[in-house]
Design a protein around this motif. Structure first.
Motif, PDB file in Angstrom:
ATOM      1  N   ILE A   1       0.833  -1.206   0.000  1.00 14.34           N
ATOM      2  CA  ILE A   1       0.000   0.000   0.000  1.00 14.34           C
ATOM      3  C   ILE A   1       0.865   1.253   0.000  1.00 14.34           C
ATOM      4  CG2 ILE A   1      -1.730   1.309   1.272  1.00 14.34           C
ATOM      5  CD1 ILE A   1      -2.863  -1.178  -0.005  1.00 14.34           C
ATOM      6  N   LYS A   2       1.939   1.256   0.781  1.00 15.56           N
ATOM      7  CA  LYS A   2       2.841   2.414   0.797  1.00 15.56           C
ATOM      8  C   LYS A   2       3.495   2.607  -0.579  1.00 15.56           C
ATOM      9  CE  LYS A   2       4.213   2.323   5.724  1.00 15.56           C
ATOM     10  NZ  LYS A   2       4.132   3.738   6.105  1.00 15.56           N
ATOM     11  N   SER A   3       3.842   1.506  -1.236  1.00 13.69           N
ATOM     12  CA  SER A   3       4.472   1.588  -2.553  1.00 13.69           C
ATOM     13  C   SER A   3       3.490   2.133  -3.582  1.00 13.69           C
ATOM     14  CB  SER A   3       4.985   0.210  -2.987  1.00 13.69           C
ATOM     15  OG  SER A   3       5.984  -0.261  -2.097  1.00 13.69           O
ATOM     16  N   TRP A   4       2.244   1.683  -3.510  1.00 10.92           N
ATOM     17  CA  TRP A   4       1.221   2.185  -4.435  1.00 10.92           C
ATOM     18  C   TRP A   4       0.985   3.677  -4.219  1.00 10.92           C
ATOM     19  CZ3 TRP A   4      -4.071   3.362  -2.791  1.00 10.92           C
ATOM     20  CH2 TRP A   4      -4.860   3.818  -3.852  1.00 10.92           C
ATOM     21  N   GLU A   5       0.898   4.097  -2.969  1.00  9.88           N
ATOM     22  CA  GLU A   5       0.690   5.517  -2.673  1.00  9.88           C
ATOM     23  C   GLU A   5       1.880   6.340  -3.156  1.00  9.88           C
ATOM     24  OE1 GLU A   5       0.690   9.343  -1.020  1.00  9.88           O
ATOM     25  OE2 GLU A   5       2.193   7.813  -0.499  1.00  9.88           O
ATOM     26  N   MET A   6       3.080   5.800  -3.014  1.00  6.66           N
ATOM     27  CA  MET A   6       4.273   6.495  -3.497  1.00  6.66           C
ATOM     28  C   MET A   6       4.191   6.713  -5.005  1.00  6.66           C
ATOM     29  SD  MET A   6       7.226   5.673  -5.395  1.00  6.66           S
ATOM     30  CE  MET A   6       7.494   3.923  -5.141  1.00  6.66           C
ATOM     31  N   GLU A   7       3.817   5.667  -5.730  1.00  8.68           N
ATOM     32  CA  GLU A   7       3.724   5.793  -7.178  1.00  8.68           C
ATOM     33  C   GLU A   7       2.627   6.773  -7.576  1.00  8.68           C
ATOM     34  OE1 GLU A   7       5.469   1.948  -9.283  1.00  8.68           O
ATOM     35  OE2 GLU A   7       3.451   1.587  -8.493  1.00  8.68           O
ATOM     36  N   LEU A   8       1.490   6.688  -6.916  1.00  2.00           N
ATOM     37  CA  LEU A   8       0.366   7.565  -7.228  1.00  2.00           C
ATOM     38  C   LEU A   8       0.725   9.033  -7.001  1.00  2.00           C
ATOM     39  CD1 LEU A   8      -2.611   7.964  -7.976  1.00  2.00           C
ATOM     40  CD2 LEU A   8      -3.195   7.515  -5.581  1.00  2.00           C
ATOM     41  N   SER A   9       1.493   9.320  -5.972  1.00  2.00           N
ATOM     42  CA  SER A   9       1.821  10.703  -5.626  1.00  2.00           C
ATOM     43  C   SER A   9       3.015  11.244  -6.391  1.00  2.00           C
ATOM     44  CB  SER A   9       2.109  10.815  -4.119  1.00  2.00           C
ATOM     45  OG  SER A   9       0.956  10.520  -3.364  1.00  2.00           O
ATOM     46  N   HIS A  10       3.893  10.356  -6.883  1.00  2.00           N
ATOM     47  CA  HIS A  10       5.166  10.855  -7.416  1.00  2.00           C
ATOM     48  C   HIS A  10       5.491  10.442  -8.848  1.00  2.00           C
ATOM     49  CE1 HIS A  10       6.385  12.639  -3.602  1.00  2.00           C
ATOM     50  NE2 HIS A  10       5.857  11.579  -3.024  1.00  2.00           N
ATOM     51  N   LYS A  11       4.720   9.555  -9.446  1.00  2.00           N
ATOM     52  CA  LYS A  11       4.934   9.202 -10.843  1.00  2.00           C
ATOM     53  C   LYS A  11       3.829   9.821 -11.690  1.00  2.00           C
ATOM     54  CE  LYS A  11       7.447   4.886  -9.954  1.00  2.00           C
ATOM     55  NZ  LYS A  11       7.500   3.416 -10.177  1.00  2.00           N
ATOM     56  N   THR A  12       4.178  10.243 -12.895  1.00  2.00           N
ATOM     57  CA  THR A  12       3.213  10.959 -13.729  1.00  2.00           C
ATOM     58  C   THR A  12       2.579  10.095 -14.802  1.00  2.00           C
ATOM     59  OG1 THR A  12       4.959  11.700 -15.249  1.00  2.00           O
ATOM     60  CG2 THR A  12       4.436  13.140 -13.378  1.00  2.00           C
ATOM     61  N   ARG A  13       3.117   8.892 -15.036  1.00  2.00           N
ATOM     62  CA  ARG A  13       2.585   8.018 -16.087  1.00  2.00           C
ATOM     63  C   ARG A  13       2.202   6.668 -15.497  1.00  2.00           C
ATOM     64  NH1 ARG A  13       7.003   7.798 -20.760  1.00  2.00           N
ATOM     65  NH2 ARG A  13       8.081   6.677 -19.054  1.00  2.00           N
ATOM     66  N   LEU A  14       0.995   6.219 -15.830  1.00  2.00           N
ATOM     67  CA  LEU A  14       0.530   4.940 -15.321  1.00  2.00           C
ATOM     68  C   LEU A  14       1.418   3.804 -15.810  1.00  2.00           C
ATOM     69  CD1 LEU A  14      -1.959   4.538 -13.498  1.00  2.00           C
ATOM     70  CD2 LEU A  14      -3.161   3.624 -15.484  1.00  2.00           C
ATOM     71  N   GLN A  15       2.018   3.944 -16.971  1.00  2.00           N
ATOM     72  CA  GLN A  15       2.875   2.895 -17.518  1.00  2.00           C
ATOM     73  C   GLN A  15       4.120   2.663 -16.676  1.00  2.00           C
ATOM     74  OE1 GLN A  15       3.362   5.467 -21.030  1.00  2.00           O
ATOM     75  NE2 GLN A  15       5.521   4.861 -21.056  1.00  2.00           N
ATOM     76  N   ASP A  16       4.468   3.615 -15.799  1.00  2.00           N
ATOM     77  CA  ASP A  16       5.633   3.456 -14.935  1.00  2.00           C
ATOM     78  C   ASP A  16       5.292   2.789 -13.594  1.00  2.00           C
ATOM     79  OD1 ASP A  16       7.362   4.660 -16.767  1.00  2.00           O
ATOM     80  OD2 ASP A  16       6.924   6.668 -16.024  1.00  2.00           O
ATOM     81  N   PHE A  17       3.987   2.567 -13.345  1.00  2.00           N
ATOM     82  CA  PHE A  17       3.573   1.944 -12.086  1.00  2.00           C
ATOM     83  C   PHE A  17       3.933   0.457 -12.105  1.00  2.00           C
ATOM     84  CE2 PHE A  17       0.218   4.730  -9.922  1.00  2.00           C
ATOM     85  CZ  PHE A  17       0.746   5.891 -10.449  1.00  2.00           C
ATOM     86  N   LYS A  18       4.451  -0.023 -10.982  1.00  2.00           N
ATOM     87  CA  LYS A  18       4.770  -1.438 -10.844  1.00  2.00           C
ATOM     88  C   LYS A  18       3.860  -2.129  -9.827  1.00  2.00           C
ATOM     89  CE  LYS A  18       9.622  -1.020 -12.158  1.00  2.00           C
ATOM     90  NZ  LYS A  18      11.011  -1.429 -11.827  1.00  2.00           N
ATOM     91  N   THR A  19       2.980  -1.371  -9.191  1.00  2.00           N
ATOM     92  CA  THR A  19       2.154  -1.918  -8.115  1.00  2.00           C
ATOM     93  C   THR A  19       0.754  -2.309  -8.560  1.00  2.00           C
ATOM     94  OG1 THR A  19       1.458   0.318  -7.515  1.00  2.00           O
ATOM     95  CG2 THR A  19       3.348  -0.601  -6.326  1.00  2.00           C
ATOM     96  N   ILE A  20       0.349  -1.928  -9.780  1.00  2.00           N
ATOM     97  CA  ILE A  20      -1.024  -2.176 -10.210  1.00  2.00           C
ATOM     98  C   ILE A  20      -1.069  -2.831 -11.584  1.00  2.00           C
ATOM     99  CG2 ILE A  20      -1.798  -0.144  -8.924  1.00  2.00           C
ATOM    100  CD1 ILE A  20      -2.288   1.201 -11.675  1.00  2.00           C
TER     101      ILE A  20
END
Length: 238
Positions: free
Chosen positions: A59-78
């Motif tokens: 959950i902390k990793s997902w929140e980090m990505e949601l708050s600090h990455k600008t492209r969904l393609q860079d998410f590794k948690t979802i």
């Protein structure tokens, strides 16, 4: 200037992000301040490798990505093709919708009449919402798993979110007091443990009540640090 990438023991995918990852502020963030708050205020320390520790990291990793990455393609948690966020039973938000709104606006959307909304998510941008809460919680807003009730693929858990109201919020002077709330979540994951659905249930009044308890001065955030004659009338500094 981008922050130097370093290991964060509470968030995967921060220090091993792809080279082409696009960060909202030019580079990966530092969580040193909020990690300290978390370690000082958590109610339980879960063993490394336990289900509770794994869920907390996810959950902390997902929140980090949601708050600090600008492209969904860079998410590794979802799983971006299936992802939905459900808050308090409202209609689900897709990954792109959640990323556009930002975590605070997604969590604080409300069907109340406009005149009764203590926080108007529809009038906030991603940037303005994060600025409001960074101002209110200068040491960060810590999050912890209290209990996990079931394992994957549908992980049910109880959580706690807290911080100290030490900066202005929507013209309300800081009280220095802890603001916290508890909630319940369900995390549905695929075979790779990537989130397909996140359901969150909590009472927004628990958080907003504490933030609106300070004296209202009608001062914007920035005035607390200025020294002009006008800003001297705004007593929001510590």
């Amino acid at each position: 200037m981008a922050n130097k990438i370093g290991k964060d023991k509470y968030r995967s995918f921060l220090y091993d992000a792809d080279e082409n990852t696009q960060w909202r502020h030019g580079g990966p963030p530092s969580f040193d301040a909020v990690n300290k708050l978390f370690e000082e205020g958590r109610t339980k320390e879960w063993p490394e490798g336990s289900l509770e520790e794994t869920v907390q990291n996810a959950i902390k990793s997902w929140e980090m990505e949601l708050s600090h990455k600008t492209r969904l393609q860079d998410f590794k948690t979802i799983n971006p093709e299936k992802f939905k966020l459900f808050v308090n039973g409202r209609e689900g938000l897709s990954g792109e919708e959640t990323l556009s709104l930002g975590s605070y606006n997604a969590l604080l959307k409300s069907s109340l009449p406009e005149e009764l909304k203590p926080y108007k998510a529809d009038e906030e941008t991603f940037e303005s919402s994060h600025e409001e809460f960074r101002s209110a919680f200068p040491r960060g807003f810590a999050w912890e798993v209290i209990k996990v009730y079931s394992g994957p693929p549908e992980i049910a858990y109880k959580f706690r979110h807290w911080g100290f109201f030490e900066g202005p919020f929507k013209g309300h002077a800081p009280t220095g007091k802890m603001v916290q709330f508890y909630g319940f979540g369900i995390l549905k994951v695929d075979d790779s443990l990537k989130a397909e659905e996140v359901e969150i249930y909590y009472d927004p009044a628990e958080m907003l009540g504490g933030l609106l308890s300070g004296k209202h001065t009608n001062c914007p955030i920035g005035d607390a640090t200025k020294t002009s004659a006008t800003s001297k009338q705004c007593p929001l500094s510590k």
